[in-house]
Design an enzyme around this catalytic site. Structure first.
Site, PDB file in Angstrom:
ATOM      1  N   ASP A 282       0.934  -1.110   0.222  1.00  0.00           N
ATOM      2  CA  ASP A 282      -0.274  -0.115   0.255  1.00  0.00           C
ATOM      3  C   ASP A 282       1.038   1.499   0.036  1.00  0.00           C
ATOM      4  OD1 ASP A 282      -2.419   1.378  -0.115  1.00  0.00           O
ATOM      5  OD2 ASP A 282      -3.335   0.936   1.744  1.00  0.00           O
TER       6      ASP A 282
HETATM    7  C1  BGC Z   1      -4.787   3.406  -0.053  1.00  0.00           C
HETATM    8  C2  BGC Z   1      -5.368   2.300  -1.319  1.00  0.00           C
HETATM    9  C3  BGC Z   1      -4.421   3.479  -2.414  1.00  0.00           C
HETATM   10  C4  BGC Z   1      -3.631   4.099  -2.574  1.00  0.00           C
HETATM   11  C5  BGC Z   1      -3.194   4.421  -3.838  1.00  0.00           C
HETATM   12  C6  BGC Z   1      -3.320   3.700  -0.644  1.00  0.00           C
HETATM   13  O1  BGC Z   1      -3.825   5.359   1.003  1.00  0.00           O
HETATM   14  O2  BGC Z   1      -4.991   2.407   1.165  1.00  0.00           O
HETATM   15  O3  BGC Z   1      -6.043   1.944  -1.146  1.00  0.00           O
HETATM   16  O4  BGC Z   1      -5.165   2.002  -2.991  1.00  0.00           O
HETATM   17  O5  BGC Z   1      -3.231   4.738  -1.133  1.00  0.00           O
HETATM   18  O6  BGC Z   1      -4.172   5.964  -3.637  1.00  0.00           O
END
Ligand code: BGC
Length: 784
Positions: A282
């Site tokens: 993530d």
């Molecule tokens: C989120 C993800 C997301 C990623 C990219 C993160 O903060 O938890 O779900 O895909 O950001 O934007």
């Protein structure tokens, strides 16, 4: 003996002791602990992926170490608006990769659709619709030049009712969630887009999901059985469906960050589940270089340069990370790319339809397509759940005058895709319904927002082509029928014409990534409902809700005649609602979670865990309830919920009959599976051990679809667990036969000593009906 030699010997002894301690003897072993599992396994290629791996190995074989490392780390760029990018390698004609949010439709772009969100898909209990939606969503990603869709969400599963992201996923029941994730992966990848099933794993609160100041990320502490039977379950379905990517989560698991947790990635995912694809972090979820590489992380976002990049190259040169590990990272990534056919010349260039800044001149790349229209509408429709309908308040019968109230009935004052997150910022209701999440990572907006909700907030938000708001759709209907319509969306105690045939109060419960909701109901919204109900004998309440919303403050008011949970319907919100209100369409949605009467019924699972006591800097979230969340917990504790899991009314009635169960004689009922590992685990976990059949008849006076549900009592487990659902559409007096196949996995429980799914000998009670508490058919399956 020199002291360094002594320390060496002591170290060795300590290691041996630790290795012995790693022998699994009982379940408590895992609680608060995360056993080491090394080395990271190279992909053991399944037959489905053989051709892709052959090409990937040849491809990676031509790369230098630096080029391989470059495949593993995001690069910041300003050429497009992808959420993450892997750089091209022009020397070998590799165009790079574009990773984009998210599971409910492509985010922050023009010419895309606002589909119903995960929770609405959950409420639909409709596999076919989930599949079609996924095909549509992924087609938009593809046309826009996105290689990897950052979804679907199966974690959070929904352990904590206030979680800001529960709406992104399908349901807090692992079986329902897994079944819909399976369809979503298959549908998306059928058009060549890699799904990033997220967030792996046990990511159950936003509060302290990331370190804040001196305080670390929350640790989700759970035992091995709970991991398998609840939180890993839907990931297993997603891997079985062939997902090319999994995103590891922000939280720690038993004291070790998910993106450097060898037990989770090396063992659960890459060994036990035979995952063929790659794991991406993530965004910002990586906290170490060598440790995360050896624990099984394959790609880091948004940038490789913090811990990997040159550091990873160095780690290989000095032997801290093997060259084989980096080869495996690169091979897994490229294999997923080949597996989905993204090497084809007709796959749009990465990011080609995703402008960095939509307000700057850019090429028009159209993602949406009129062929999605019915699926988008059907998704909104089937996500609505009718939970109260007294005095036949609904459907509306030729009303003369309707009064419409509530801040969620109207379209937001402005919408521009460049704002990215359309439903945040200055969109909150002001002091009455806003809050500041002092303990959250980011400051929160209100739990109710001004204007109708089409999605929740954060990376799972999607972009509407238009918004059909309840107000506009009702106005159009009033014009057609020549009905009077009065409205007031501002007052909390509005004037009401007491002769109104119906007063509709349209309110919401908003939620967003980044913060957990401060509570499960708010006085501001309740006061609008109660004030209207005080003056209007037929008050119909509608919640667009991105979170569980308690209703006991008003639901027994005699003038509150109907209640609808609209969930998170996407751009067709108003049209879907009005068609249902008038009975042009029938309700068929069911609650994909329960609504209890009080917060206390959740027994601590209403709110996120906070840092406290000796863990002031290391917040701990102990999943000591095990698998007992939602209906599993309410059943175990004999708590009657207000609306149980699986519940939802219709304008017609259904009768169930003729439950029968047949064991499949040609399949082994030995205690443990013996099959080889395929994608998702041992092959024979999917053998159909028994089949339950029954019949359902539409006994009412209008056409309707019913979600027929099968629950099974697995010996030693919760009294019942969902293990099958079907959704036949039935004409009046129409009958359908129901068939629920039960696989070995469906009937097994996780044996923590054997580290396998165990099919126990004994009696399994079976229940079929229309909700988790309305189960007119019962039977028994005997495994001997
Ligand atoms: C989120 C993800 C997301 C990623 C990219 C993160 O903060 O938890 O779900 O895909 O950001 O934007």
């Amino acid at each position: 003996m020199s002291s360094s030699v002594l320390y060496g010997i002591l170290g060795l002894l300590a290691c041996q002791a630790a290795a012995q301690a790693d022998v699994i003897t009982d379940d408590s072993y895992f609680y608060g602990d995360s056993p080491p599992f090394y080395p990271s396994p190279n992909a053991t290629v399944s037959s489905n992926w053989a051709a892709a791996y052959e090409k990937a190995r040849a491809f990676v074989g031509q790369l230098t170490l630096e080029e391989k490392v470059n495949l593993t780390g995001g690069v910041r760029q300003s050429e497009n608006g992808c959420s993450g990018s892997i750089a091209a390698i022009p020397r070998v004609n590799f165009p790079g990769l574009c990773l984009s949010d998210a599971g409910n439709g492509i985010r922050s772009v023009d010419y895309a659709t606002s589909w119903a969100s995960g929770w609405s898909v959950g409420a639909s209990f409709n596999r076919e619709l989930a599949h079609k939606r996924a095909v549509g969503i992924a087609s938009e990603f593809r046309k826009k030049g996105s290689n990897i869709a950052l979804g679907p969400v199966v974690g959070p599963l929904g352990r904590v009712a206030e979680n800001g992201r529960n709406w992104e996923g399908f349901s807090n029941d692992p079986y329902l969630c897994g079944a819909l994730a399976y369809e979503t992966v298959q549908g998306s990848q059928s058009v060549g887009v890699i799904t990033s099933v997220k967030h792996f794993v046990a990511y159950e609160q936003e509060t302290y999901r990331n370190p804040v100041g001196n305080v670390s990320s929350v640790s989700s502490n759970l035992d091995d059985k709970t991991m398998h039977e609840l939180y890993l379950w839907p990931f297993q379905d997603a891997v079985h469906a062939g997902t090319g990517n999994i995103m590891c989560s922000y939280n720690q698991i038993n004291g070790s960050w998910a993106c450097q947790n060898s037990w989770a990635m090396n063992n659960l995912l890459k060994t036990e589940l035979g995952f063929q694809g790659f794991v991406v972090s993530d965004w910002g979820g990586q906290h170490s270089g060598v440790a995360s590489a050896n624990a099984g992380l394959d790609m880091v976002m948004p940038t490789g340069s913090t811990y990997w990049g040159d550091n990873l190259t160095l780690a290989v040169t000095n032997g801290s990370v093997t060259a084989a590990r980096v080869d495996d990272m690169a091979t897994r990534i490229i294999a997923a790319w080949y597996q989905m056919g993204q090497d084809s010349s007709d796959y749009p260039a990465p990011g080609s339809g995703i402008p960095y800044d939509v307000s700057a001149p850019h090429e028009k790349v159209i993602g949406w397509d009129k062929s999605y229209k019915d699926i988008v509408y059907q998704g909104a429709l089937e996500g609505h759940v009718l939970v109260k309908n007294a005095n036949n308040a609904l459907p509306l019968q030729s009303p003369q005058l309707i009064s419409l109230y509530g801040y969620s009935a109207k379209t937001p004052d402005s919408f521009y895709v460049g704002n990215g997150e359309w439903n945040e910022g200055d969109y909150s209701l002001g002091e009455n319904a806003t809050y500041t999440a002092a303990n959250s990572v980011e400051e929160g907006t209100g739990i109710a927002v001004n204007g109708t909700i089409i999605s929740g907030g954060g990376s799972g938000a999607n972009m509407p082509m238009y918004i059909s708001s309840p107000f506009e759709a009702l106005t159009a209907r009033a014009q057609e029928d020549y009905t009077g319509l009065y409205w007031d969306f501002e007052s909390t105690d509005p004037e009401v014409d007491p002769t109104s045939d119906a007063c509709i109060v349209d309110v919401n419960a908003f939620a967003s990534e980044g913060w957990d909701r401060p509570n499960l109901h708010d006085d501001y919204t309740d006061s609008i409902i109660l004030n209207v109900a005080a003056k209007c004998a037929n008050t119909i309440v509608v919640f667009q809700n991105a979170g569980a919303r308690l209703v006991d403050t008003f639901i027994d008011h005699p003038n509150v005649t109907a209640l609808i949970f609209a969930h998170v319907p996407g751009q067709d919100s108003g049209k879907a609602l009005v068609s249902l209100l008038y009975g042009d369409e029938n309700f068929s949605g069911k609650m994909p979670y329960s609504i209890p009467k009080n917060e206390s019924d959740y027994a601590g699972l209403d709110a996120p865990s906070l840092p406290e006591g000796e863990f002031a800097y290391f917040p701990q979230s102990n999943f000591s309830e095990g698998v007992y969340i939602d209906y599993r917990a309410f059943d175990a504790k004999n708590i009657t919920p207000r609306y149980e899991f699986g519940f939802g009314l219709s304008y017609t009635t259904f009768a169930f009959s003729g439950l029968n169960v047949a064991l499949n004689g040609s399949v082994s009922t030995a205690s443990y599976p013996t099959g080889q590992i395929v994608e998702g685990g041992q092959e024979d976990l999917w053998d159909v051990v028994a089949t339950v059949t029954a019949s359902i008849t539409n006994t009412g006076s209008v056409k309707g679809a019913e979600v027929a549900q099968l629950y099974v009592g697995i010996p030693g487990g919760p009294v019942k667990q969902l293990r099958g659902f079907e959704k036949p559409v039935l004409e009046v007096n129409g009958t359908a036969s129901l068939t629920f196949p039960l696989t070995r996995r469906d009937l097994s429980s996780w044996d923590t000593v054997a580290q396998k799914w165990e099919l126990q000998q004994g009696s399994y009670p079976l229940y079929v009906g229309s909700s988790s508490r309305d189960l007119p058919l019962t039977g028994t399956l005997t495994i001997s």
